[in-house]
Structure formats: structure tokens, C-alpha cells
Scaffold this active site. Structure first.
Site, mmCIF file in Angstrom:
data_model
loop_
_atom_site.group_PDB
_atom_site.id
_atom_site.type_symbol
_atom_site.label_atom_id
_atom_site.label_comp_id
_atom_site.label_asym_id
_atom_site.label_seq_id
_atom_site.Cartn_x
_atom_site.Cartn_y
_atom_site.Cartn_z
ATOM 1 N N HIS A 32 0.622 -1.184 -0.028
ATOM 2 C CA HIS A 32 0.071 0.047 -0.111
ATOM 3 C C HIS A 32 0.989 1.163 -0.013
ATOM 4 O O HIS A 32 2.149 1.203 0.405
ATOM 5 C CB HIS A 32 -0.676 0.133 1.385
ATOM 6 C CG HIS A 32 -2.027 -1.001 1.266
ATOM 7 N ND1 HIS A 32 -2.326 -1.621 2.467
ATOM 8 C CD2 HIS A 32 -2.947 -1.085 0.311
ATOM 9 C CE1 HIS A 32 -3.261 -2.449 2.262
ATOM 10 N NE2 HIS A 32 -3.710 -2.172 0.810
ATOM 11 N N CYS A 34 -2.986 0.841 9.952
ATOM 12 C CA CYS A 34 -3.732 -0.171 9.323
ATOM 13 C C CYS A 34 -4.943 -0.574 10.756
ATOM 14 O O CYS A 34 -5.960 -1.164 10.314
ATOM 15 C CB CYS A 34 -3.144 -1.366 9.162
ATOM 16 S SG CYS A 34 -2.054 -1.439 7.868
HETATM 17 N N1 GLY Z 1 -2.782 -8.767 5.692
HETATM 18 C C1 GLY Z 1 -3.326 -7.398 5.053
HETATM 19 C C2 GLY Z 1 -3.918 -7.338 3.723
HETATM 20 O O1 GLY Z 1 -3.115 -7.945 3.042
HETATM 21 O O2 GLY Z 1 -4.732 -6.944 3.452
#
Ligand code: GLY
Length: 282
Positions: free
Chosen positions: A176, A273
Site C-alpha cells: 500500500h 492499519c
Molecule cells: N494482511 C493485510 C492485507 O493483505 O490486506
């Protein structure tokens, strides 16, 4: 921190008073959470890490809204991917991974009913958008166009937040956009030092309407930190000693809260997150 000229940045967009978090880590995370490279995960350690995270948020005195861990959703502790929330508007995302699609249902309910946010939905069925790809600087948005988020997702974001400019940042290696950057305060962009982080920063500087102060961290993972109520949740000395030193030098001790994240990092989780920060109306 360095910048040729530092604009005066607004603080109001960062005045969060509530956090949506997952109460605990589901047992299914250990075997089934998504990860780019396979790595064994110690479930108890992930649970301790999540407990430490919740304790830190309690310390900074934000109200909690809690989603229960759901064994059907091994990645559900990473609530950030399910919604983008700014100034009372909550865009419910469409996570790219099929195993994560339905996580948004409970997040939507809590944002609407408990946190009283106005809900926006993505209409384009081809759009994918993970919250981890969305960086809100307080002044504008940057969206990582990644393996998880496509340009239709970026367009859906622009539609939901017409008062802010939205710029796309092409990323190739990291999961991300926020796997290598985050806001460490109003106008302060924390960013890693990898080749990919440097390329993302270059794109940001080209596209931005603002002049951010950059806080460069030796480790990309450490550039993912959480600024809330004047506090900064960031990496520990054990995990990233060089990056820790940077935080230690630049921020006073009483605003810094080091948070362990080594086990959740094995399933590609960063500090941002694990919460959605919200301005809940009084
Ligand atoms: N483990 C977080 C994701 O891959 O979305």
C-alpha cells in the site's frame, strides 16, 4: 525535518476524538491472513501487540468504537482498509481481496450508527480501493495505484470528497501507499528511504499543492505512524533502531508512544492499519 518553505498547515482535519478499532485479533489471522511472503505468525504475540495498541489509544484519550474480531475475516484487525473518513464523511471502500470484501459491512454500521458519520458508497463495480492506499494530508489526498487499488477507486474517492484534490501515486513493490509513509503531524510527511518511497515522494512533490516538511526514516515500515491528539504512535527501538533514533531526536519524549508491531508486520500490517480515526459529532 526538511523543506524549502513550510506552508502553515491546518490542524482541524487532525482533531480526532474517536477511533474505530478491532477488539482483538481473530485466531484465523495466524493461518489465513493475507501476506506477500509466507511467514509463521505467533497468535499470542499479535494479540499482545493489539492490546498494546488499544492501551496507547486509551492513553491519548480518544473514544473507542469497537468491531468484534470475526473468524471469517482473518484480516479484520486491519480496519483502516474498510473506510476513508474525513470531516464526518465516511467512504466505504471496496477492498481488492475477495476475502476482505465483507469486512466493510460491520465497519459501515459502526461508522453510521455509533460514530454518526455520513456514509458514502462506491458505485463503480470495477473500482477497488483499500484504505491503506489513501493518504490524507489534512489538505489533499494521495492515492496509491497499487495491486490493491485501481484508478476507478481513486475516482470514487474524488467523488466522495469533492472539496479536496486527489492525486494518484503509482506504486509497484509495496502493498500500500502507506506501507512507506504517513502523516506524523499537520504538514509533516513521514517517509521511508527505499527506492520506491523516494519515487512516491517525487510524485507527491510534483503533484502537490502544498509544501510538506518531510521526515525521512531509514526504514519504510517505520514511516507508518499514527498522529492523534498531539501524540505520535511509532515503531519501537527493538524493531527499527535507526528509525527510532530519528523519532527520538525530532519529537519530545512525552508525545511519543512506541508500539510493537513486528508480528502483525508479518501479515503486512502497519500501525495505521489498525484504526480508523474519526471526528465524532458532539
Ligand atoms: N494482511 C493485510 C492485507 O493483505 O490486506
Amino acid at each position: 525535518m526538511s523543506s524549502s518553505k513550510c506552508t502553515k498547515f491546518r490542524t482541524e482535519p487532525f482533531e480526532y476524538n474517536a477511533a474505530l478499532v478491532c477488539r482483538d485479533v481473530p485466531a484465523s489471522l495466524a493461518a489465513h491472513a493475507l501476506r506477500r511472503e509466507w511467514s509463521e505468525v505467533d497468535l499470542q504475540v499479535t494479540r499482545d501487540e493489539q492490546a498494546g495498541y488499544l492501551a496507547a489509544l486509551r492513553k491519548v484519550d480518544v473514544e473507542f468504537a469497537v468491531v468484534e474480531p470475526n473468524e471469517e475475516f482473518p484480516d479484520c484487525v486491519f480496519v483502516e482498509d474498510c473506510a476513508v473518513v474525513v470531516e464526518g464523511r465516511a467512504l466505504i471502500t471496496r477492498p481488492c481481496a475477495a476475502s476482505r470484501r465483507k469486512e466493510v459491512d460491520e465497519i459501515r454500521r459502526i461508522l453510521r450508527d455509533d460514530l454518526r458519520q455520513k456514509i458514502y458508497e462506491i458505485e463503480d463495480a470495477d473500482a477497488t480501493l483499500d484504505g491503506g492506499d489513501v493518504l490524507f494530508t489534512g489538505e489533499e489526498f494521495f492515492v496509491g495505484i497499487s495491486k490493491r487499488t485501481n484508478s476507478q477507486g481513486a475516482m470514487a474517492l474524488a467523488k466522495a470528497f469533492p472539496n479536496y484534490s486527489v492525486s494518484s501515486i503509482k506504486i509497484t513493490d509495496q502493498l500500500h501507499l502507506k506501507s512507506m509513509m504517513s502523516m506524523a503531524g499537520p504538514g509533516i510527511l513521514a517517509i521511508g528511504r527505499s527506492k520506491e518511497a523516494k519515487s512516491a515522494l517525487q510524485q507527491i512533490l510534483q503533484k502537490s499543492n502544498f509544501d510538506y516538511c518531510t521526515l525521512t526514516l531509514p526504514d519504510d515500515e517505520a514511516a507508518n505512524c499514527v498522529y492523534v491528539k498531539g501524540f505520535l504512535l511509532h515503531c519501537t527501538k527493538q524493531e527499527y533502531p535507526e528509525s527510532y533514533k530519528v523519532f527520538e531526536e525530532k519529537f519530545p519524549n512525552d508525545v511519543r508512544i512506541p508500539i510493537p508491531n513486528s508480528e502483525l508486520h508479518k501479515v503486512d500490517g502497519g500501525l495505521t492499519c489498525r484504526c480508523i480515526l474519526v471526528q465524532k459529532p458532539f
